[in-house]
Design an enzyme around this catalytic site. Sequence first.
Site, PDB file in Angstrom:
ATOM      1  N   ASP A 103      -8.329  -4.789   6.915  1.00  0.00           N
ATOM      2  CA  ASP A 103      -7.413  -3.642   7.064  1.00  0.00           C
ATOM      3  C   ASP A 103      -6.954  -3.546   8.521  1.00  0.00           C
ATOM      4  OD1 ASP A 103      -5.881  -1.479   6.246  1.00  0.00           O
ATOM      5  OD2 ASP A 103      -7.508  -0.021   6.412  1.00  0.00           O
ATOM      6  N   GLY A 122      -6.837   2.423  10.362  1.00  0.00           N
ATOM      7  CA  GLY A 122      -7.035   1.004  10.118  1.00  0.00           C
ATOM      8  C   GLY A 122      -8.144   0.479  11.010  1.00  0.00           C
ATOM      9  N   GLU A 150       0.865  -1.187   0.000  1.00  0.00           N
ATOM     10  CA  GLU A 150       0.000   0.000   0.000  1.00  0.00           C
ATOM     11  C   GLU A 150       0.904   1.241   0.000  1.00  0.00           C
ATOM     12  OE1 GLU A 150      -4.144   1.276   2.300  1.00  0.00           O
ATOM     13  OE2 GLU A 150      -2.715  -0.055   3.281  1.00  0.00           O
TER      14      GLU A 150
END
Length: 395
Positions: free
Chosen positions: A281, A321, A132
């Site tokens: 996530d 997250g 990411e």
Amino acid sequence: MKQTLFVNGNIILQDRILEGGTLLVAGDRICGIGPEAAWEAPDEIVDLQGRYLAPGFIDIHVHGGGGGDFMDAERGSWQLALSTHLQHGTTSLCPTTLTASVEEMESVFSLYREMESEQMSSRPRLLGLHMEGPYIAESMKGAQNADYIKLPEKGLTDWLLEKGAGALRILTMAPELEGAGDVARAAREAGILLSVGHSDARLEDVEQAVRDGYTMATHLYSGMSTIIRENGMRRPGVLEAAMLMDELDVEVIGDGMHLPASLLKLIVKTKGMDRIILVTDAMRAAGLPAGHYKLGSLKEGQTVWSDGQIARMPDGISFAGSVATTDRLIRVMRDEAGVPLWQAVNMMTRNPARALGETEIGVLEPGKKADLVCFDEQIHVERVYRDGVEVKGAE
């Protein structure tokens, strides 16, 4: 070869739930689904007592859990994260990185290869790294560390593709950045899946991204542009493009916090059941009580706060997250978004497997890997099998 017969269960197939079904495993493979009388006496019989039996859950976007983060690049930290998610039914995953220094990334690549080569049944199957960044829009960085955000550059790209060869599976990138198209084409040639994310793109940018080989959008609604007013005119952003374009799968953090039930229902209505991929996530606080935790590596990460339901940045507003596990995502999609259970399970199994091109996991069919999860009506995981080996027993 050991044979295990599961009886008296609700078997979650990819198109329905088979009530009172049986499933036979021989070694690490599913041998058959159907009447118990069709098979000879197995070595072990597991009476599911009406509980559900599903394919092992697949999480393609997860940063850590149980006190460990994949950015730590330490075996003990990885084991904490892997064992935590395995206990909640995740039998395959993509360890996910954050923007970081090249030194940290090289350490992550090295440890990934070391642990992937072992592929022990006592932990989730490693499907490749999800990277990411670093090619993301600073305006959409979210909880990413801006110090390590980069513009696409050939030297760094060549280094990433060389060092990440055989390890890097997914790359989240902002396609509107200058030079992103060249990176996308090189990544696709290397067999890497591309996802639009942390992006301030317009619809036209995403259309070009699809032509360049993008097939997914990272954590829908989070870290992406939406309707933009320019000279009085409304222009669609990444969110609208992802909803509109059938070519794109969408990651959804279905923890009930990132998105309310109304938006989860809208995604289902717009994208359909087959294009939604549930992801946690999750960061290192997943599976742990409320407290302060590091997002990212212990050395370079940012301190965030978890209340046990969601992690937040120091401002107390921005999310950092999630602290979700895969079983929670299925529960939320069923109970809050109204998705039939078998279809919610598909979003955590069949859909991510299909997106990655994984043909041996993600569904319960003869010949497939015997990655199995047994859970009750409240979707509390009781048993987990990886390659036919029980790794979590009924409590």
